[in-house]
Design a protein around this motif. Structure first.
Motif, PDB file in Angstrom:
ATOM      1  N   THR A  98       4.470  -3.341  10.762  1.00 33.50           N
ATOM      2  CA  THR A  98       4.058  -1.995  10.399  1.00 33.50           C
ATOM      3  C   THR A  98       3.517  -2.031   8.985  1.00 33.50           C
ATOM      4  N   VAL A  99       2.332  -1.441   8.788  1.00 27.63           N
ATOM      5  CA  VAL A  99       1.769  -1.283   7.448  1.00 27.63           C
ATOM      6  C   VAL A  99       2.054   0.145   7.027  1.00 27.63           C
ATOM      7  N   VAL A 100       2.564   0.299   5.806  1.00 30.02           N
ATOM      8  CA  VAL A 100       2.933   1.609   5.288  1.00 30.02           C
ATOM      9  C   VAL A 100       2.190   1.848   3.984  1.00 30.02           C
ATOM     10  N   ALA A 101       1.552   3.005   3.869  1.00 29.68           N
ATOM     11  CA  ALA A 101       0.871   3.393   2.631  1.00 29.68           C
ATOM     12  C   ALA A 101       1.545   4.626   2.081  1.00 29.68           C
ATOM     13  N   THR A 102       2.006   4.547   0.843  1.00 28.20           N
ATOM     14  CA  THR A 102       2.599   5.698   0.180  1.00 28.20           C
ATOM     15  C   THR A 102       1.962   5.857  -1.187  1.00 28.20           C
ATOM     16  N   GLN A 103       2.088   7.014  -1.745  1.00 25.49           N
ATOM     17  CA  GLN A 103       1.519   7.266  -3.069  1.00 25.49           C
ATOM     18  C   GLN A 103       2.602   7.144  -4.104  1.00 25.49           C
ATOM     19  N   PRO A 104       2.344   6.729  -5.293  1.00 23.10           N
ATOM     20  CA  PRO A 104       1.035   6.307  -5.776  1.00 23.10           C
ATOM     21  C   PRO A 104       0.831   4.802  -5.604  1.00 23.10           C
ATOM     22  N   GLN A 105      -0.292   4.423  -5.125  1.00 22.61           N
ATOM     23  CA  GLN A 105      -0.794   3.055  -5.042  1.00 22.61           C
ATOM     24  C   GLN A 105       0.165   2.019  -4.475  1.00 22.61           C
ATOM     25  N   THR A 106       0.893   2.346  -3.435  1.00 21.06           N
ATOM     26  CA  THR A 106       1.811   1.388  -2.847  1.00 21.06           C
ATOM     27  C   THR A 106       1.430   1.120  -1.395  1.00 21.06           C
ATOM     28  N   CYS A 107       1.468  -0.141  -1.028  1.00 18.54           N
ATOM     29  CA  CYS A 107       1.221  -0.562   0.347  1.00 18.54           C
ATOM     30  C   CYS A 107       2.291  -1.586   0.688  1.00 18.54           C
ATOM     31  N   ALA A 108       2.831  -1.501   1.898  1.00 24.98           N
ATOM     32  CA  ALA A 108       3.879  -2.428   2.314  1.00 24.98           C
ATOM     33  C   ALA A 108       3.662  -2.858   3.756  1.00 24.98           C
TER      34      ALA A 108
END
Length: 186
Positions: A98-108
């Protein structure tokens, strides 16, 4: 003013491109290696999260390219309820990614069914080498119960550019790991 913003953006883009090219060159050397859940997780991390710098539009473009689909049901999301963001997922090679994008500027990248020692070894061997002009400093190593976290500060010219974090469950079999990158806020 507009020219100054363009200039700052251009410098950042050149730096990000240099890192992506350096890591891409390393990919060619390692391309003949067998695909494992851990190597696929790193490919997803390096192909989606690192070059995106946490920009949701860039992440969306990259996940479409690798055929991940957006996860919309609340139960399936890899995000806590109070964290704004998006997630995309797929199953491959016995692992769930699973790719997760959260703010600010974080991707996991969240990956299930990993061997913790193998994921840590794979993660650390992809840290940017000194020849790329980046300096890697391990900021912290923490273990609480069955969770282990390793944090790395990635600097260029003495300034923080990214933070890479590896967090994983140490329970066997089928442990879960999270590889995340956060771009430094200018």
């Amino acid at each position: 003013m507009r020219e100054a913003v363009k200039g700052q953006y251009g410098k950042k883009l050149v730096g990000y491109t240099m890192l992506a090219l350096a890591l891409g060159a390393s990919c060619g050397v390692r391309a003949a290696e067998p695909e494992t859940v851990e190597t696929l997780a790193m490919q997803l991390f390096l192909g989606v999260c690192v070059p995106s710098q946490g920009d949701v539009q860039q992440i969306e473009t990259a996940v479409r390219r690798v055929k991940l689909v957006e996860v919309t049901s609340k139960e399936a999301r890899a995000l806590p309820d109070n964290v704004p963001g998006k997630s995309w997922s797929t199953s491959k090679t016995g692992g769930r990614f699973t790719v997760v994008a959260t703010q600010p500027q974080t991707c996991a990248v969240v990956v299930k069914q990993i061997a913790p020692a193998d994921l840590k070894r794979e993660f650390e061997r992809w840290l940017p080498p000194a020849s790329t002009g980046y300096t890697v400093m391990q900021k912290a190593e923490d273990r609480q119960g069955d969770m282990a976290t390793s944090s790395y500060a990635i600097l260029r010219e003495g300034r923080l550019r990214y933070s890479w974090v590896l967090r994983m469950s140490l329970t066997q079999p089928g442990a879960t790991g999270t590889l995340s990158v956060r771009a430094a806020v200018p």
